[in-house]
Write a protein that holds these residues in place. Structure first.
Motif, PDB file in Angstrom:
ATOM      1  N   UNK A  38       0.673  -1.323   0.011  1.00 57.28           N
ATOM      2  CA  UNK A  38       0.043  -0.219  -0.021  1.00 57.28           C
ATOM      3  C   UNK A  38       0.720   1.433  -0.095  1.00 57.28           C
ATOM      4  N   UNK A  39       1.770   1.428   1.065  1.00 58.19           N
ATOM      5  CA  UNK A  39       2.507   2.809   1.071  1.00 58.19           C
ATOM      6  C   UNK A  39       3.306   2.998  -0.142  1.00 58.19           C
ATOM      7  N   UNK A  40       3.900   1.881  -0.726  1.00 55.59           N
ATOM      8  CA  UNK A  40       4.823   1.865  -1.783  1.00 55.59           C
ATOM      9  C   UNK A  40       4.291   2.069  -2.821  1.00 55.59           C
ATOM     10  N   UNK A  41       2.989   1.487  -3.280  1.00 55.30           N
ATOM     11  CA  UNK A  41       2.144   1.980  -4.376  1.00 55.30           C
ATOM     12  C   UNK A  41       1.931   3.470  -4.306  1.00 55.30           C
ATOM     13  N   UNK A  42       1.524   4.060  -3.377  1.00 55.76           N
ATOM     14  CA  UNK A  42       1.106   5.489  -3.291  1.00 55.76           C
ATOM     15  C   UNK A  42       2.327   6.203  -3.591  1.00 55.76           C
ATOM     16  N   UNK A  47       5.144   9.742  -7.570  1.00 55.81           N
ATOM     17  CA  UNK A  47       6.485   9.993  -8.418  1.00 55.81           C
ATOM     18  C   UNK A  47       5.905  10.183  -9.904  1.00 55.81           C
ATOM     19  N   UNK A  48       5.209   9.254 -10.272  1.00 59.47           N
ATOM     20  CA  UNK A  48       4.701   9.342 -11.589  1.00 59.47           C
ATOM     21  C   UNK A  48       4.072  10.659 -11.862  1.00 59.47           C
ATOM     22  N   UNK A  49       2.785  11.020 -10.979  1.00 61.01           N
ATOM     23  CA  UNK A  49       2.179  12.388 -10.950  1.00 61.01           C
ATOM     24  C   UNK A  49       3.082  13.546 -10.807  1.00 61.01           C
ATOM     25  N   UNK A  50       4.061  13.568 -10.320  1.00 56.54           N
ATOM     26  CA  UNK A  50       5.111  14.583 -10.019  1.00 56.54           C
ATOM     27  C   UNK A  50       5.797  14.778 -11.169  1.00 56.54           C
ATOM     28  N   UNK A  72      10.012   7.559 -15.205  1.00 54.92           N
ATOM     29  CA  UNK A  72      10.622   6.223 -15.418  1.00 54.92           C
ATOM     30  C   UNK A  72      11.030   5.638 -13.970  1.00 54.92           C
ATOM     31  N   UNK A  73      11.248   6.382 -12.871  1.00 52.86           N
ATOM     32  CA  UNK A  73      11.561   5.784 -11.563  1.00 52.86           C
ATOM     33  C   UNK A  73      10.319   5.369 -10.945  1.00 52.86           C
ATOM     34  N   UNK A  74       9.311   6.099 -11.224  1.00 53.88           N
ATOM     35  CA  UNK A  74       7.761   5.842 -10.716  1.00 53.88           C
ATOM     36  C   UNK A  74       7.187   4.498 -11.471  1.00 53.88           C
ATOM     37  N   UNK A  75       7.613   4.700 -12.431  1.00 55.93           N
ATOM     38  CA  UNK A  75       6.943   3.251 -13.203  1.00 55.93           C
ATOM     39  C   UNK A  75       7.540   2.103 -12.967  1.00 55.93           C
ATOM     40  N   UNK A  76       8.988   2.005 -12.977  1.00 59.69           N
ATOM     41  CA  UNK A  76       9.711   0.958 -12.344  1.00 59.69           C
ATOM     42  C   UNK A  76       9.309   0.527 -10.855  1.00 59.69           C
ATOM     43  N   UNK A  80       7.777  -3.209  -9.652  1.00 58.46           N
ATOM     44  CA  UNK A  80       8.437  -3.887  -8.452  1.00 58.46           C
ATOM     45  C   UNK A  80       7.363  -3.912  -7.176  1.00 58.46           C
ATOM     46  N   UNK A  81       6.935  -2.920  -6.906  1.00 55.10           N
ATOM     47  CA  UNK A  81       5.828  -2.792  -5.843  1.00 55.10           C
ATOM     48  C   UNK A  81       4.683  -3.785  -5.786  1.00 55.10           C
ATOM     49  N   UNK A  82       4.202  -4.044  -7.025  1.00 56.43           N
ATOM     50  CA  UNK A  82       3.110  -4.628  -7.065  1.00 56.43           C
ATOM     51  C   UNK A  82       3.396  -6.134  -6.570  1.00 56.43           C
ATOM     52  N   UNK A  83       4.604  -6.426  -6.693  1.00 60.09           N
ATOM     53  CA  UNK A  83       4.712  -7.667  -6.439  1.00 60.09           C
ATOM     54  C   UNK A  83       5.072  -7.894  -4.983  1.00 60.09           C
ATOM     55  N   UNK A  84       4.850  -7.164  -4.260  1.00 60.11           N
ATOM     56  CA  UNK A  84       4.928  -6.968  -2.681  1.00 60.11           C
ATOM     57  C   UNK A  84       3.826  -7.442  -2.161  1.00 60.11           C
ATOM     58  N   UNK A  85       3.957  -8.310  -0.765  1.00 56.84           N
ATOM     59  CA  UNK A  85       2.466  -8.780  -0.118  1.00 56.84           C
ATOM     60  C   UNK A  85       1.708  -7.504   0.235  1.00 56.84           C
ATOM     61  N   UNK A  86       0.410  -7.957   0.388  1.00 60.82           N
ATOM     62  CA  UNK A  86      -0.566  -7.142   0.941  1.00 60.82           C
ATOM     63  C   UNK A  86      -0.130  -6.662   2.225  1.00 60.82           C
TER      64      UNK A  86
END
Length: 86
Positions: A38-42, A47-50, A72-76, A80-86
């Motif tokens: 959650x926090x890392x996705x946010x 970063x993408x929005x900025x 690019x940093x936000x997208x990468x 990566x973060x989508x593979x973290x556990x809930x």
């Protein structure tokens, strides 16, 4: 017979999951708590929005120049973060 922290495998209850030493369990807990999705996705989304705001602003060439790297940093990071556990 393997012995871990003074408890032999034969002494452990059948079907029980044995984590090992309590310090190792605490370390796993802290790592699992730190790497929640959650926090890392946010953060990645911010970063993408900025980066997009940096790309569209008309005031600073420096911000415009770094916008692609931030996007690019936000997208990468998001990938990566989508593979973290809930």
């Amino acid at each position: 017979m393997k012995c871990v922290v003074g408890i032999a495998e034969d002494d452990a209850p059948k079907g029980a999951f044995f984590d090992g030493p309590p310090l190792l369990s605490l370390g796993r807990f802290l790592v699992a708590r730190f790497f929640r999705r959650g926090p890392w996705e946010n953060l990645a989304t911010v970063l993408i929005a900025a980066g997009i705001v940096m790309l569209m602003q008309p005031f600073s060439l420096w911000l415009y120049g770094w916008s692609f790297a931030v996007i690019l940093t936000g997208t990468i990071g998001y990938v990566i973060v989508t593979h973290f556990p809930e």
